[in-house]
Scaffold this motif. Structure first.
Motif, PDB file in Angstrom:
ATOM      1  N   ALA A 171      41.556  58.539  -7.160  1.00 36.02           N
ATOM      2  CA  ALA A 171      41.865  57.702  -8.315  1.00 36.02           C
ATOM      3  C   ALA A 171      42.512  56.388  -7.881  1.00 36.02           C
ATOM      4  N   ASP A 172      42.141  55.313  -8.561  1.00 33.54           N
ATOM      5  CA  ASP A 172      42.696  53.982  -8.302  1.00 33.54           C
ATOM      6  C   ASP A 172      42.511  53.160  -9.569  1.00 33.54           C
ATOM      7  N   LEU A 173      43.552  53.080 -10.376  1.00 30.93           N
ATOM      8  CA  LEU A 173      43.449  52.413 -11.677  1.00 30.93           C
ATOM      9  C   LEU A 173      43.081  50.942 -11.541  1.00 30.93           C
ATOM     10  N   ALA A 174      43.517  50.308 -10.462  1.00 31.85           N
ATOM     11  CA  ALA A 174      43.178  48.897 -10.245  1.00 31.85           C
ATOM     12  C   ALA A 174      41.666  48.706 -10.102  1.00 31.85           C
ATOM     13  N   LYS A 175      40.968  49.742  -9.650  1.00 32.67           N
ATOM     14  CA  LYS A 175      39.517  49.682  -9.495  1.00 32.67           C
ATOM     15  C   LYS A 175      38.806  50.436 -10.628  1.00 32.67           C
ATOM     16  N   ALA A 176      39.550  50.770 -11.693  1.00 33.64           N
ATOM     17  CA  ALA A 176      39.029  51.497 -12.859  1.00 33.64           C
ATOM     18  C   ALA A 176      38.445  52.849 -12.463  1.00 33.64           C
ATOM     19  N   ARG A 177      39.054  53.487 -11.463  1.00 39.14           N
ATOM     20  CA  ARG A 177      38.655  54.828 -11.019  1.00 39.14           C
ATOM     21  C   ARG A 177      39.759  55.784 -11.475  1.00 39.14           C
ATOM     22  N   ILE A 178      39.463  56.575 -12.525  1.00 41.55           N
ATOM     23  CA  ILE A 178      40.487  57.470 -13.059  1.00 41.55           C
ATOM     24  C   ILE A 178      40.192  58.912 -12.688  1.00 41.55           C
ATOM     25  N   SER A 179      41.255  59.654 -12.493  1.00 36.17           N
ATOM     26  CA  SER A 179      41.143  61.066 -12.127  1.00 36.17           C
ATOM     27  C   SER A 179      40.547  61.870 -13.274  1.00 36.17           C
TER      28      SER A 179
END
Length: 159
Positions: free
Chosen positions: A113-121
């Motif tokens: 997950a990486d919210l800055a890259k819009a990748r959510i768990s």
């Protein structure tokens, strides 16, 4: 019982690289710090020694967790994913029906997950509410504060 976690090949490679870094470079560096601190005399009053031993303990815990995560990891077979429903590795375009704001998220394993890259768990409330839904479905998502939001699924694709 093993706590199986699903990861992408890239995610598993990243975990292995971090483990290699810790075992190959960080562990010897801390051992050297302990040896240098030990050479300075009385260990009962040696703050450098205590700090190095504490750092070693934290490092060993991190290494053990990484080994456990790697051992429990299963690589996701992306060829078996269905783009007609939201699942792990789906890229989902959604619209918040309260304010008509559109967002695009990629649902990934927790370790990636990486919210800055819009990748959510997939373990987040939003992702859990979207899983299994299809285009044009409305997802009612209850947030941790008890508030419920409605999202319309506009598009689903795979990475």
């Amino acid at each position: 019982m093993a706590n199986i976690q699903y990861v992408t090949k890239e995610g598993l490679d990243k975990l292995r690289a971090e483990l290699h870094e810790l075992e190959t470079f960080e562990r010897p560096k801390i051992s050297q710090q302990i040896a240098e601190a030990r050479d300075k005399g009385d260990l009962s009053e040696n703050a450098e020694y205590d700090a190095a031993k504490e750092a070693q303990g934290l490092l060993e815990v991190r290494i053990a967790r990484l080994k456990e995560n790697i051992g429990n990891s299963r690589i996701i077979d992306e060829s078996k994913l269905d783009a007609s429903k939201v699942s792990i590795l789906s890229i989902v375009k959604i619209k918040n029906l309260a304010n008509n704001q559109e967002m695009v998220y990629t649902l990934v394993p927790e370790t990636e997950a990486d919210l800055a890259k819009a990748r959510i768990s997939v373990n987040t409330p939003i992702a859990k509410g979207l899983l299994g839904k299809s285009v044009n479905d409305i997802a009612d998502i209850t947030l941790p504060n008890g508030m419920t939001l409605k999202f319309e699924i506009l598009e689903i694709s795979l990475s």
